[in-house]
Design an enzyme around this catalytic site. Structure first.
Site, PDB file in Angstrom:
ATOM      1  N   ASP A  51     -30.730 -18.004  -9.964  1.00  0.00           N
ATOM      2  CA  ASP A  51     -31.372 -17.708 -11.235  1.00  0.00           C
ATOM      3  C   ASP A  51     -32.630 -18.548 -11.351  1.00  0.00           C
ATOM      4  O   ASP A  51     -32.695 -19.664 -10.812  1.00  0.00           O
ATOM      5  CB  ASP A  51     -30.448 -17.996 -12.417  1.00  0.00           C
ATOM      6  CG  ASP A  51     -30.795 -17.168 -13.645  1.00  0.00           C
ATOM      7  OD1 ASP A  51     -30.054 -16.224 -13.965  1.00  0.00           O
ATOM      8  OD2 ASP A  51     -31.824 -17.474 -14.285  1.00  0.00           O
ATOM      9  N   ASP A  79     -36.438 -17.850  -7.603  1.00  0.00           N
ATOM     10  CA  ASP A  79     -37.398 -16.885  -8.126  1.00  0.00           C
ATOM     11  C   ASP A  79     -37.564 -15.823  -7.052  1.00  0.00           C
ATOM     12  O   ASP A  79     -38.054 -16.113  -5.952  1.00  0.00           O
ATOM     13  CB  ASP A  79     -38.734 -17.586  -8.407  1.00  0.00           C
ATOM     14  CG  ASP A  79     -39.767 -16.662  -9.026  1.00  0.00           C
ATOM     15  OD1 ASP A  79     -39.620 -15.427  -8.929  1.00  0.00           O
ATOM     16  OD2 ASP A  79     -40.744 -17.177  -9.608  1.00  0.00           O
ATOM     17  N   VAL A  80     -37.144 -14.598  -7.345  1.00  0.00           N
ATOM     18  CA  VAL A  80     -37.140 -13.547  -6.320  1.00  0.00           C
ATOM     19  C   VAL A  80     -38.546 -13.133  -5.903  1.00  0.00           C
ATOM     20  O   VAL A  80     -38.714 -12.343  -4.970  1.00  0.00           O
ATOM     21  CB  VAL A  80     -36.332 -12.315  -6.785  1.00  0.00           C
ATOM     22  CG1 VAL A  80     -34.877 -12.684  -7.014  1.00  0.00           C
ATOM     23  CG2 VAL A  80     -36.949 -11.690  -8.039  1.00  0.00           C
ATOM     24  N   ASN A 106     -29.483  -8.318  -8.967  1.00  0.00           N
ATOM     25  CA  ASN A 106     -29.445  -8.109 -10.409  1.00  0.00           C
ATOM     26  C   ASN A 106     -30.751  -8.508 -11.094  1.00  0.00           C
ATOM     27  O   ASN A 106     -30.996  -8.116 -12.234  1.00  0.00           O
ATOM     28  CB  ASN A 106     -28.282  -8.905 -11.022  1.00  0.00           C
ATOM     29  CG  ASN A 106     -28.209  -8.742 -12.519  1.00  0.00           C
ATOM     30  OD1 ASN A 106     -27.992  -7.657 -13.046  1.00  0.00           O
ATOM     31  ND2 ASN A 106     -28.414  -9.839 -13.239  1.00  0.00           N
ATOM     32  N   TYR A 172     -41.101  -0.398 -16.402  1.00  0.00           N
ATOM     33  CA  TYR A 172     -39.688  -0.627 -16.098  1.00  0.00           C
ATOM     34  C   TYR A 172     -39.059   0.595 -15.444  1.00  0.00           C
ATOM     35  O   TYR A 172     -38.321   0.483 -14.460  1.00  0.00           O
ATOM     36  CB  TYR A 172     -38.957  -0.990 -17.386  1.00  0.00           C
ATOM     37  CG  TYR A 172     -37.517  -1.397 -17.197  1.00  0.00           C
ATOM     38  CD1 TYR A 172     -37.195  -2.617 -16.607  1.00  0.00           C
ATOM     39  CD2 TYR A 172     -36.472  -0.586 -17.627  1.00  0.00           C
ATOM     40  CE1 TYR A 172     -35.874  -3.013 -16.449  1.00  0.00           C
ATOM     41  CE2 TYR A 172     -35.151  -0.968 -17.472  1.00  0.00           C
ATOM     42  CZ  TYR A 172     -34.856  -2.184 -16.882  1.00  0.00           C
ATOM     43  OH  TYR A 172     -33.546  -2.564 -16.724  1.00  0.00           O
ATOM     44  N   LYS A 176     -37.419   0.804 -11.718  1.00  0.00           N
ATOM     45  CA  LYS A 176     -36.022   1.181 -11.478  1.00  0.00           C
ATOM     46  C   LYS A 176     -35.908   2.451 -10.643  1.00  0.00           C
ATOM     47  O   LYS A 176     -34.983   2.589  -9.836  1.00  0.00           O
ATOM     48  CB  LYS A 176     -35.292   1.343 -12.811  1.00  0.00           C
ATOM     49  CG  LYS A 176     -35.096   0.026 -13.561  1.00  0.00           C
ATOM     50  CD  LYS A 176     -34.278  -0.975 -12.751  1.00  0.00           C
ATOM     51  CE  LYS A 176     -33.888  -2.189 -13.577  1.00  0.00           C
ATOM     52  NZ  LYS A 176     -33.071  -3.164 -12.813  1.00  0.00           N
ATOM     53  N   ALA A 205     -26.122  -2.028 -21.975  1.00  0.00           N
ATOM     54  CA  ALA A 205     -25.081  -3.054 -21.965  1.00  0.00           C
ATOM     55  C   ALA A 205     -25.599  -4.215 -22.805  1.00  0.00           C
ATOM     56  O   ALA A 205     -26.459  -4.974 -22.364  1.00  0.00           O
ATOM     57  CB  ALA A 205     -24.765  -3.514 -20.545  1.00  0.00           C
TER      58      ALA A 205
END
Length: 264
Positions: A51, A79-80, A106, A172, A176, A205
């Site tokens: 994370d 950090d991706v 995720n 976004y 996706k 969610a």
């Protein structure tokens, strides 16, 4: 409130991931990543949490290690957007648990902006974390799984917005949709060395952080679209991720599973 609007009981684990070594990105919060980390542990896995929020990560690792044991839980800030950070996170699974069996991508970033008002920086940040970050983690995991020779599983977190339109979500939704396409293409390449790649596509969610950054009116509007008249619990999405990571989905690859009624 009718029964259909109530969340079902939280089911106990069934050791579906017993002994598996898993890495989960963006796993320190109260959303799908955190729920997945807990669910994986309940199913017998050993987990490494990544994370970008170091304080929340330390708290999550401390809490989960206290419940499930220090030998089964580890964490590393990641950090991706940084290849070195991604590599270090995946290598920690090998160092702590001997191998890497499962990666759950995720990490993602949302936001709302009309397309005509959207800046290059807004677009690039969402695409950079949500799509390019998933690519970067997938590439690194596939290299390690191929070298290990024991196969593996990758589960990506997509969204129903990869299929349908919503105002203010061009960046976004594009990210996706890209995650879905990446999932299909990666699956074809990874099959040769025994790795399966699938995705989940949740609709709504709700968790505390999302509730803080989303207006009550928008949450009510989105909830009204749901077939059950309620949002999903993060752990309900995590249950599907567990299924995709487990042997029960052994002949599934390249698929995106809608965790809602909104599949188109």
């Amino acid at each position: 409130m009718s029964s259909v609007e109530q969340a079902p009981p939280y089911l106990p684990g069934h050791q579906l991931l017993l002994g598996r070594s898993a890495v989960i990105t963006a796993a320190a919060g109260t959303g799908i990543g955190g729920a997945t980390a807990r669910r994986f542990l309940e199913e017998g896995a050993r987990v490494v949490l990544g994370d970008v929020h170091t304080r929340r990560l330390a708290e999550a690792v401390t809490t989960l290690a206290g419940e499930f044991g220090d030998d089964r839980v580890a964490g590393l800030p990641c950090d991706v957007r940084r290849e070195g950070a991604v590599g270090a996170l995946l290598d920690l699974a090998g160092d702590r648990h001997g191998r890497l069996d499962v990666l759950v991508n995720n990490a993602g970033l949302g936001g709302t902006s009309e397309l005509t008002e959207m800046t290059d920086a807004q677009w690039e940040e969402v695409i950079g974390i949500t799509l390019t970050g998933t690519f970067r983690c997938t590439r690194a995991a596939l290299r390690r799984m191929r070298a290990g020779g024991a196969g593996g599983v990758i589960v990506n977190n997509a969204s129903v917005l990869g299929w349908r339109a919503q105002r203010g979500q061009a960046h976004y939704a594009a990210a996706k949709a890209g995650v879905m396409a990446l999932t299909r293409c990666a699956a074809v390449e990874a099959a040769a060395y025994g790795v399966r790649v699938n995705a989940v596509a949740p609709s709504l969610a709700v968790h505390p952080h999302l509730a803080k950054v989303t207006t009550p009116g928008l949450l009510a509007e989105l909830t009204a679209r749901e077939a059950f008249g309620r949002s999903a619990e993060p752990w309900e999405v995590a249950n599907v991720i567990v299924f995709l990571a487990s042997g029960y989905s052994s002949y599934m690859t390249g698929e995106t599973v809608s965790v809602s009624s909104q599949h188109a």
